[in-house]
Design a protein around this motif. Structure first.
Motif, PDB file in Angstrom:
ATOM      1  N   GLU A   1      67.337  21.218  24.443  1.00 38.15           N
ATOM      2  CA  GLU A   1      67.293  21.327  26.285  1.00 38.15           C
ATOM      3  C   GLU A   1      65.785  21.782  26.654  1.00 38.15           C
ATOM      4  OE1 GLU A   1      69.743  23.532  29.667  1.00 38.15           O
ATOM      5  OE2 GLU A   1      69.946  24.108  27.742  1.00 38.15           O
ATOM      6  N   ALA A   2      65.337  22.974  25.777  1.00 43.33           N
ATOM      7  CA  ALA A   2      64.228  23.281  26.301  1.00 43.33           C
ATOM      8  C   ALA A   2      63.098  22.299  26.286  1.00 43.33           C
ATOM      9  CB  ALA A   2      63.908  24.418  25.350  1.00 43.33           C
ATOM     10  N   GLY A   3      63.065  21.247  25.013  1.00 41.32           N
ATOM     11  CA  GLY A   3      62.133  20.434  24.948  1.00 41.32           C
ATOM     12  C   GLY A   3      62.149  19.425  26.100  1.00 41.32           C
TER      13      GLY A   3
ATOM     14  N   LEU B   1      61.160  23.732  18.151  1.00 45.01           N
ATOM     15  CA  LEU B   1      60.782  23.234  19.364  1.00 45.01           C
ATOM     16  C   LEU B   1      59.403  22.238  19.291  1.00 45.01           C
ATOM     17  CD1 LEU B   1      61.412  22.938  22.460  1.00 45.01           C
ATOM     18  CD2 LEU B   1      59.562  24.998  22.556  1.00 45.01           C
ATOM     19  N   ILE B   2      58.710  22.717  18.278  1.00 49.92           N
ATOM     20  CA  ILE B   2      57.377  22.030  18.118  1.00 49.92           C
ATOM     21  C   ILE B   2      57.484  20.490  17.746  1.00 49.92           C
ATOM     22  CG2 ILE B   2      55.155  21.850  16.753  1.00 49.92           C
ATOM     23  CD1 ILE B   2      55.185  24.896  16.885  1.00 49.92           C
ATOM     24  N   PRO B   3      58.207  20.352  16.978  1.00 53.31           N
ATOM     25  CA  PRO B   3      58.579  18.578  16.607  1.00 53.31           C
ATOM     26  C   PRO B   3      59.106  17.843  17.805  1.00 53.31           C
ATOM     27  CG  PRO B   3      59.566  20.018  14.983  1.00 53.31           C
ATOM     28  CD  PRO B   3      59.261  20.966  16.132  1.00 53.31           C
TER      29      PRO B   3
ATOM     30  N   TYR C   1      64.815  29.511  22.222  1.00 55.82           N
ATOM     31  CA  TYR C   1      65.086  29.223  20.678  1.00 55.82           C
ATOM     32  C   TYR C   1      66.316  28.899  20.399  1.00 55.82           C
ATOM     33  CZ  TYR C   1      60.589  32.230  20.824  1.00 55.82           C
ATOM     34  OH  TYR C   1      59.555  32.486  20.907  1.00 55.82           O
ATOM     35  N   ARG C   2      67.491  29.137  21.268  1.00 51.32           N
ATOM     36  CA  ARG C   2      68.816  28.839  20.972  1.00 51.32           C
ATOM     37  C   ARG C   2      69.326  27.519  21.454  1.00 51.32           C
ATOM     38  NH1 ARG C   2      70.898  33.946  19.943  1.00 51.32           N
ATOM     39  NH2 ARG C   2      70.264  35.664  21.404  1.00 51.32           N
ATOM     40  N   ASN C   3      68.347  26.789  22.313  1.00 53.54           N
ATOM     41  CA  ASN C   3      68.475  25.395  22.713  1.00 53.54           C
ATOM     42  C   ASN C   3      67.236  24.660  22.774  1.00 53.54           C
ATOM     43  OD1 ASN C   3      71.570  25.803  23.843  1.00 53.54           O
ATOM     44  ND2 ASN C   3      70.654  27.450  24.483  1.00 53.54           N
ATOM     45  N   PRO C   4      66.678  24.539  21.736  1.00 51.66           N
ATOM     46  CA  PRO C   4      65.356  23.751  21.684  1.00 51.66           C
ATOM     47  C   PRO C   4      65.496  22.252  22.219  1.00 51.66           C
ATOM     48  CG  PRO C   4      66.247  23.871  19.419  1.00 51.66           C
ATOM     49  CD  PRO C   4      67.105  24.738  20.446  1.00 51.66           C
TER      50      PRO C   4
END
Length: 240
Positions: free
Chosen positions: A224-226, A41-43, A219-222
């Protein structure tokens, strides 16, 4: 950039990504995890934000400290880190216990926070679905028995205690959260949808978004989360 900051009896490990960006986004992981869980997710966030990823006390590379783990102490750690790094008002995205730490911090330190994203958080144990509550209770009592055996079991007891005994936030105190908030809950989350709605309904300036997925959706969908996190922080309408 990485390092340790002394907070009370513990050295708290942190990393900063996208350090040349102006606005700060703090990432807080869940129970028994570390900031490494955000590696995908961080990048997706550090292109726009200065991302501060913290290992909570007793997790990852951070020290345990001299006392039992508590979410309240972790909230104090967070405030100490923000102040010692000299950061302006920060955004926070917290997952699970990280969301609970974010709530505790925002209730008492509204002047430090711009916006918060609360993912899979709960303000008390009754927020869990029955099946999850039973598993957590069994895990806690088994860890209590096993804690006499070795250090690993004692650590498990601390982690289970954080879920079984905490948080104990009175719902009405959520009204003291002044920052705009986005409450996210998975459609198959271990947190009841009604509990997530109660959080969103009580925080004065909050919205609720139900996403397709379980408790570990972030964690499974970074991707979408981002996208959702960045849209909320930038003021784009993402509530659909």
């Amino acid at each position: 950039m990485e390092g340790y900051i002394k907070s009370g009896s513990a050295n708290i490990y942190y990393q900063i990504f996208g350090e040349n960006n102006r606005d700060t986004l703090v990432l807080l992981h869940g129970n028994g995890e570390s900031s490494r869980n955000f590696k995908n997710l961080i990048p997706l966030l550090s292109d726009k934000y200065k991302v501060l990823a913290i290992d909570s006390r007793g997790h990852g590379k951070s020290d345990f400290g001299g006392n039992q783990l508590s979410l309240g102490t972790m909230a104090v750690d967070l405030v100490n880190i923000i102040e010692k790094l000299g950061l302006e008002k920060v955004n926070i995205a917290g997952f699970s216990d990280g969301a609970n730490i974010a709530m505790l911090t925002a209730i008492k330190n509204s002047e430090l926070i711009n916006k918060i994203v609360l993912i899979g958080g709960n303000y008390n144990f009754r927020g869990f679905r029955l099946s999850s509550a039973v598993m957590i209770a069994l895990g806690y009592y088994c860890s209590v028995l096993g804690s006499f055996a070795d250090q690993r079991n004692r650590l498990n007891k601390e982690y289970f205690s954080l879920m079984f005994k905490e948080p104990n936030i009175k719902r009405e105190t959520l009204k003291y959260i002044k920052a705009p908030a986005l409450v996210i809950n998975g459609s198959r989350d271990m947190i009841k949808p009604g509990h997530a709605k109660a959080i969103a309904d009580t925080i004065p300036n909050a919205s609720l978004k139900i996403v397709k997925g379980d408790h570990f959706w972030i964690y499974r969908n970074p991707e979408e989360a981002g996208q959702i996190i960045k849209s909320f922080l930038s003021g784009t309408d993402i509530i659909k």
